[in-house]
Motif scaffolding. Structure first.
Motif, PDB file in Angstrom:
ATOM      1  N   PHE A 108      -0.815   2.329  12.761  1.00 57.69           N
ATOM      2  CA  PHE A 108      -1.171   2.898  14.056  1.00 57.69           C
ATOM      3  C   PHE A 108      -0.110   2.483  15.067  1.00 57.69           C
ATOM      4  O   PHE A 108       0.384   1.351  15.031  1.00 57.69           O
ATOM      5  N   ILE A 109       0.248   3.396  15.948  1.00 56.51           N
ATOM      6  CA  ILE A 109       1.296   3.142  16.945  1.00 56.51           C
ATOM      7  C   ILE A 109       0.620   2.958  18.303  1.00 56.51           C
ATOM      8  O   ILE A 109       0.297   3.938  18.985  1.00 56.51           O
ATOM      9  N   PRO A 110       0.383   1.718  18.708  1.00 59.02           N
ATOM     10  CA  PRO A 110      -0.384   1.487  19.937  1.00 59.02           C
ATOM     11  C   PRO A 110       0.211   2.157  21.169  1.00 59.02           C
ATOM     12  O   PRO A 110      -0.531   2.707  21.998  1.00 59.02           O
ATOM     13  N   HIS A 111       1.528   2.108  21.326  1.00 57.34           N
ATOM     14  CA  HIS A 111       2.100   2.654  22.549  1.00 57.34           C
ATOM     15  C   HIS A 111       2.051   4.184  22.594  1.00 57.34           C
ATOM     16  O   HIS A 111       2.261   4.781  23.644  1.00 57.34           O
ATOM     17  N   ALA A 171      -1.921   7.506  15.051  1.00 54.64           N
ATOM     18  CA  ALA A 171      -1.423   7.073  13.747  1.00 54.64           C
ATOM     19  C   ALA A 171      -0.067   7.696  13.481  1.00 54.64           C
ATOM     20  O   ALA A 171       0.269   8.745  14.031  1.00 54.64           O
ATOM     21  N   ARG A 172       0.703   7.071  12.606  1.00 53.48           N
ATOM     22  CA  ARG A 172       2.006   7.642  12.272  1.00 53.48           C
ATOM     23  C   ARG A 172       1.884   8.723  11.202  1.00 53.48           C
ATOM     24  O   ARG A 172       2.852   9.454  10.962  1.00 53.48           O
ATOM     25  N   GLY A 173       0.745   8.839  10.537  1.00 51.46           N
ATOM     26  CA  GLY A 173       0.549   9.844   9.499  1.00 51.46           C
ATOM     27  C   GLY A 173      -0.928  10.072   9.254  1.00 51.46           C
ATOM     28  O   GLY A 173      -1.754   9.937  10.166  1.00 51.46           O
ATOM     29  N   VAL A 174      -1.271  10.415   8.005  1.00 54.30           N
ATOM     30  CA  VAL A 174      -2.670  10.702   7.660  1.00 54.30           C
ATOM     31  C   VAL A 174      -3.264   9.597   6.800  1.00 54.30           C
ATOM     32  O   VAL A 174      -4.291   9.779   6.155  1.00 54.30           O
ATOM     33  N   GLY A 175      -2.616   8.437   6.799  1.00 57.04           N
ATOM     34  CA  GLY A 175      -3.195   7.261   6.187  1.00 57.04           C
ATOM     35  C   GLY A 175      -2.985   7.141   4.698  1.00 57.04           C
ATOM     36  O   GLY A 175      -2.217   7.875   4.076  1.00 57.04           O
ATOM     37  N   GLY A 185       0.826  -1.195   0.000  1.00 59.18           N
ATOM     38  CA  GLY A 185       0.000   0.000   0.000  1.00 59.18           C
ATOM     39  C   GLY A 185       0.859   1.242   0.000  1.00 59.18           C
ATOM     40  O   GLY A 185       2.053   1.202  -0.317  1.00 59.18           O
ATOM     41  N   ALA A 186       0.250   2.361   0.354  1.00 64.80           N
ATOM     42  CA  ALA A 186       0.950   3.642   0.406  1.00 64.80           C
ATOM     43  C   ALA A 186       0.311   4.485   1.492  1.00 64.80           C
ATOM     44  O   ALA A 186      -0.910   4.439   1.692  1.00 64.80           O
ATOM     45  N   ASP A 187       1.135   5.269   2.214  1.00 63.96           N
ATOM     46  CA  ASP A 187       0.585   6.173   3.214  1.00 63.96           C
ATOM     47  C   ASP A 187       1.426   7.431   3.303  1.00 63.96           C
ATOM     48  O   ASP A 187       2.629   7.419   3.049  1.00 63.96           O
ATOM     49  N   LEU A 188       0.755   8.523   3.640  1.00 65.86           N
ATOM     50  CA  LEU A 188       1.363   9.856   3.690  1.00 65.86           C
ATOM     51  C   LEU A 188       1.691  10.196   5.133  1.00 65.86           C
ATOM     52  O   LEU A 188       0.879   9.962   6.035  1.00 65.86           O
ATOM     53  N   ASN A 189       2.887  10.783   5.343  1.00 71.37           N
ATOM     54  CA  ASN A 189       3.373  11.022   6.703  1.00 71.37           C
ATOM     55  C   ASN A 189       3.876  12.456   6.873  1.00 71.37           C
ATOM     56  O   ASN A 189       5.079  12.692   7.067  1.00 71.37           O
ATOM     57  N   LEU A 249      11.662  16.480  13.075  1.00 74.25           N
ATOM     58  CA  LEU A 249      12.515  15.473  13.696  1.00 74.25           C
ATOM     59  C   LEU A 249      11.763  14.675  14.756  1.00 74.25           C
ATOM     60  O   LEU A 249      11.978  13.463  14.910  1.00 74.25           O
ATOM     61  N   ARG A 250      10.869  15.319  15.476  1.00 75.39           N
ATOM     62  CA  ARG A 250      10.077  14.604  16.474  1.00 75.39           C
ATOM     63  C   ARG A 250       9.092  13.655  15.792  1.00 75.39           C
ATOM     64  O   ARG A 250       8.856  12.539  16.281  1.00 75.39           O
ATOM     65  N   HIS A 251       8.533  14.089  14.687  1.00 77.97           N
ATOM     66  CA  HIS A 251       7.622  13.207  13.955  1.00 77.97           C
ATOM     67  C   HIS A 251       8.370  11.999  13.406  1.00 77.97           C
ATOM     68  O   HIS A 251       7.842  10.886  13.376  1.00 77.97           O
ATOM     69  N   ARG A 252       9.596  12.204  12.966  1.00 79.34           N
ATOM     70  CA  ARG A 252      10.396  11.081  12.475  1.00 79.34           C
ATOM     71  C   ARG A 252      10.651  10.054  13.569  1.00 79.34           C
ATOM     72  O   ARG A 252      10.819   8.859  13.283  1.00 79.34           O
ATOM     73  N   GLY A 253      10.711  10.511  14.805  1.00 76.29           N
ATOM     74  CA  GLY A 253      10.852   9.561  15.899  1.00 76.29           C
ATOM     75  C   GLY A 253       9.696   8.580  15.935  1.00 76.29           C
ATOM     76  O   GLY A 253       9.886   7.380  16.173  1.00 76.29           O
ATOM     77  N   LEU A 254       8.481   9.071  15.681  1.00 73.61           N
ATOM     78  CA  LEU A 254       7.320   8.185  15.606  1.00 73.61           C
ATOM     79  C   LEU A 254       7.488   7.176  14.484  1.00 73.61           C
ATOM     80  O   LEU A 254       7.169   5.987  14.641  1.00 73.61           O
ATOM     81  N   TYR A 255       7.972   7.651  13.349  1.00 74.02           N
ATOM     82  CA  TYR A 255       8.136   6.773  12.188  1.00 74.02           C
ATOM     83  C   TYR A 255       9.138   5.660  12.500  1.00 74.02           C
ATOM     84  O   TYR A 255       8.909   4.494  12.177  1.00 74.02           O
ATOM     85  N   ALA A 256      10.248   6.036  13.143  1.00 71.18           N
ATOM     86  CA  ALA A 256      11.260   5.042  13.484  1.00 71.18           C
ATOM     87  C   ALA A 256      10.715   4.024  14.474  1.00 71.18           C
ATOM     88  O   ALA A 256      10.955   2.817  14.349  1.00 71.18           O
ATOM     89  N   GLU A 257       9.969   4.486  15.465  1.00 73.23           N
ATOM     90  CA  GLU A 257       9.398   3.567  16.442  1.00 73.23           C
ATOM     91  C   GLU A 257       8.484   2.554  15.759  1.00 73.23           C
ATOM     92  O   GLU A 257       8.553   1.349  16.031  1.00 73.23           O
ATOM     93  N   TYR A 258       7.633   3.030  14.872  1.00 73.52           N
ATOM     94  CA  TYR A 258       6.704   2.125  14.198  1.00 73.52           C
ATOM     95  C   TYR A 258       7.462   1.071  13.389  1.00 73.52           C
ATOM     96  O   TYR A 258       7.172  -0.119  13.476  1.00 73.52           O
TER      97      TYR A 258
END
Length: 297
Positions: free
Chosen positions: A194-197, A201-205, A150-154, A256-265
């Motif tokens: 989706f990042i449960p912890h 969501a990590r982006g806008v889907g 798929g594809a998702d926007l972040n 940079l803070r948003h990228r932290g979410l991406y890395a965690e996911y």
């Protein structure tokens, strides 16, 4: 259609993923060339570094590979990877159990597999340009086959019209395959990315599917191709619109803070990351999706 063999179908799928990779790489380098004004336009244009990747089986024998194409430090892209691979071998016990639990038939009795796909993640210089992810793949075992991806926007700085354009373009490409398909795959993406912890969501889907096997290989492959075809018209106009916007240190901090979410996911939840590392693929290619810089509180 039974799963046994499928040599021509495998070749067709692998060829498609490679041709899509070539189209996207060309478009991304053209975007770099077009950045002649605004932020970072004085630096050299970015170009992809292309490295062959190899997978070794448990016996040390060749088990396929692909191409890792990464651009770093460009005018528009801070880091972007567009990888393709075609790998084969024998599933380990954990992978067999996971697939059996998802209802894939016969994987414990015959653990041979073949997989091919494209994987793309783009992290941008300008915080106003949304990061983006896309992947599509075909998976085969002697008793089953399926498609996924798929594809998702972040975006780290969200624009409602960008989100609408991205989703509208995906919907337009998916609607010919059934009016109910885009809504279903959008919901799947909302649940999957989706990042449960973090409870968010990590982006806008976007859209996401897995284990797609209706029994009609050609129809499922056509859908997979159209998810790939939707990517450039869905995302490229957003990058072209936002790449010249000014930003400040506060904007960069948000990014940079948003990228932290991406890395965690990607490190904790992403199925593709887990599969690639568990099956012995090149770890640099598997972890290509990680951002070059990220920040946590």
């Amino acid at each position: 259609m039974t799963s046994t063999g499928m040599t021509s179908e495998k070749d067709e799928a692998a060829g498609w993923f490679r041709s899509l990779r070539d189209e996207i790489v060309t478009a991304f380098e053209a975007l770099e060339d077009a950045q002649t004004e605004g932020p970072l336009s004085e630096r050299p244009v970015g170009r992809f570094e292309v490295t062959p990747t190899k997978r070794r089986g448990d016996d040390g024998e060749d088990a396929g590979g692909g191409l890792m194409s990464v651009m770093r430090g460009g005018r528009v892209f801070e880091k972007v990877g567009v990888n393709v691979s075609t790998v084969f071998g024998t599933l380990g016990a954990a992978a067999q159990a996971s697939m059996a639990a998802r209802g894939v038939p016969g994987v414990e009795a015959d653990p041979r597999f073949w997989a091919s796909g494209i994987s793309l993640v783009a992290h941008m210089q300008n915080p106003h340009v949304p990061a983006v992810h896309m992947n599509t793949r075909m998976f085969w075992t002697p008793n089953a086959w399926w498609f996924g991806g798929g594809a998702d926007l972040n975006p780290c700085i969200e624009y409602a019209d960008d989100t609408a354009h991205f989703h509208d373009t995906l919907k337009r490409h998916l609607d010919p395959h059934g009016a109910d398909l885009y809504p279903a795959l959008k919901v799947w993406a909302d649940e999957y990315f989706f990042i449960p912890h973090r409870g968010r969501a990590r982006g806008v889907g976007g859209v996401f599917m897995d284990d797609r096997c209706t029994g009609d290989w050609h129809a499922d492959f056509a859908l997979t191709r159209d998810i790939g075809r939707a990517f450039l018209p869905a995302w490229l106009p957003l990058a072209e619109k936002r790449r010249g916007m000014a930003w400040d240190e506060a904007d960069k901090d948000v990014q940079l803070r948003h990228r932290g979410l991406y890395a965690e996911y990607n490190l904790v939840y992403d199925r593709g990351t887990k599969f690639g590392l568990a099956t012995g693929h090149d770890p640099d290619a598997v972890l290509m999706s990680l951002p070059p810089l990220a920040k946590w509180v």
